[in-house]
Write an enzyme that holds these catalytic residues in place. Sequence first.
Site, mmCIF file in Angstrom:
data_model
loop_
_atom_site.group_PDB
_atom_site.id
_atom_site.type_symbol
_atom_site.label_atom_id
_atom_site.label_comp_id
_atom_site.label_asym_id
_atom_site.label_seq_id
_atom_site.Cartn_x
_atom_site.Cartn_y
_atom_site.Cartn_z
ATOM 1 N N SER A 87 0.927 -1.137 0.072
ATOM 2 C CA SER A 87 0.014 -0.126 0.146
ATOM 3 C C SER A 87 0.823 1.271 -0.188
ATOM 4 O O SER A 87 0.226 2.351 -0.199
ATOM 5 C CB SER A 87 -0.712 -0.027 1.171
ATOM 6 O OG SER A 87 -2.084 -0.869 0.923
ATOM 7 N N LYS B 72 0.075 3.812 -2.495
ATOM 8 C CA LYS B 72 -0.844 4.937 -2.568
ATOM 9 C C LYS B 72 -0.085 6.140 -2.345
ATOM 10 O O LYS B 72 -0.860 7.349 -2.554
ATOM 11 C CB LYS B 72 -1.870 4.394 -1.499
ATOM 12 C CG LYS B 72 -2.824 3.416 -1.493
ATOM 13 C CD LYS B 72 -3.707 2.981 -0.437
ATOM 14 C CE LYS B 72 -4.573 2.043 -0.669
ATOM 15 N NZ LYS B 72 -3.868 0.722 -0.247
ATOM 16 N N SER C 259 -5.990 3.909 4.189
ATOM 17 C CA SER C 259 -5.260 3.151 2.951
ATOM 18 C C SER C 259 -6.562 2.259 2.371
ATOM 19 O O SER C 259 -6.233 0.899 2.057
ATOM 20 C CB SER C 259 -4.306 2.082 3.622
ATOM 21 O OG SER C 259 -3.565 1.414 2.859
ATOM 22 N N LYS D 220 2.957 6.494 4.566
ATOM 23 C CA LYS D 220 2.117 5.448 4.283
ATOM 24 C C LYS D 220 2.855 4.014 4.756
ATOM 25 O O LYS D 220 4.019 3.716 4.493
ATOM 26 C CB LYS D 220 1.808 5.428 2.546
ATOM 27 C CG LYS D 220 0.602 4.506 2.386
ATOM 28 C CD LYS D 220 -0.532 5.120 2.761
ATOM 29 C CE LYS D 220 -1.743 4.098 2.917
ATOM 30 N NZ LYS D 220 -1.468 3.265 3.947
#
Length: 404
Positions: free
Chosen positions: A76, A79, A136, A242
């Site tokens: 993730s 992202k 997320s 993140k």
Amino acid sequence: MSSRLTFQRKAVTVFLAIALSLAASAAWGAPKAQPVPKKPQAPDLNLKSASVVLMEAASGQIIYEKDPHERRHPASVTKVMTLVLVFDALREGKITLDDEVEASPSATRLGGTQIWLEVGERMKVSDLLKAVAIASANDASVALAEHVAGTEEGFVAMMNEKAQELGMKNTHFANPHGLDANDHYTTAHDLALLSRYATSQPELVQLTSIYRDKLKGNRDKEIDLDNRNKLVRFYQGADGLKTGWTTGANYTLAATAKRGETRMIATIMGAPDAGTRMAEARKMLDFGFASFHSILVAKGGEAFGSPVRVKRGVPDRLTAVLAQDFLVTVRRGQDKGLVSEVELPPGVEAPVAQGQVLGYLVVKKDGIEAGRAPLVAPVPVARAGYFRLTWEILWDVLWPGSGR
């Protein structure tokens, strides 16, 4: 006869001057390429993660690294690029925060972390951004991607184009959410480059700094948004970016923290577990802040150097300015003896675009370069008309070296 020969010689001289001027114009005044700062000596931090990078954000200097160019699934942390492109689109006026996005079937059929969008459900861009940056959410990522580019495939093409623009040479994206795919990979080094760009957007960092929030949208009940990046709550100065996890990636992280003028970026790929991921991010950030700090050399917009001649331009002089705040990173206790030098050509060829790089402000310590920042044109300069160009060429031929 003599006057005729003299005229012919003058004409040939003018013609040769024009030809030489045009041939040299592309190279004349071109600024030097900006070098990559060298990685300083650093102790072995004995990290278990497969690959890591510690970067100082202002200069892009790599302070610590371990297998930085190993290609791995990012999970993730992908992202971060999704958020970057959405904020690029907002800044360029292509979308607004109040746009309502309708969830498509492809956005709602994903697994993993979600806000459980339903087909046809409408939610504002601002709410979807919170869902991606804090919680997320995979479905929110796809919904935003489709809103920005029309299709998820179109957005993925934008992701890869942006990656090339940022110098991410060992990166290829296959989706905007980060679920494992064979052709979806990046490196700790490339993630640091991406994170550096992301931290230049204050609105993006403000979102990723939120530890806990709620989201309602058009729903009857609010849903909780919890950030898995515990650093933003428990580490001084942390404000992003993140976390990620998949079976193919293990635990990943793009972390950043700012203290005073100094911003550090730590990227981690292939950590064995969530605890190790956070502990090793802390260790790298602690080392960075304890050993280095950033010094503000000059503010963005400040003018430097003598006016540069704009050949064939109106006006024909231009004073270069710093594109943005210029900071250099040095080891603590070694910030004495910094010397600034201006690198500017005597002239450039018109037309000149606003923001065009004209040269560099270079900072050196003991004769070794510590950092450089671009000096740019503060305003555009148009190319002169035919009669002005003819007059300038004749002047240069008849009175060479006059400095006009």
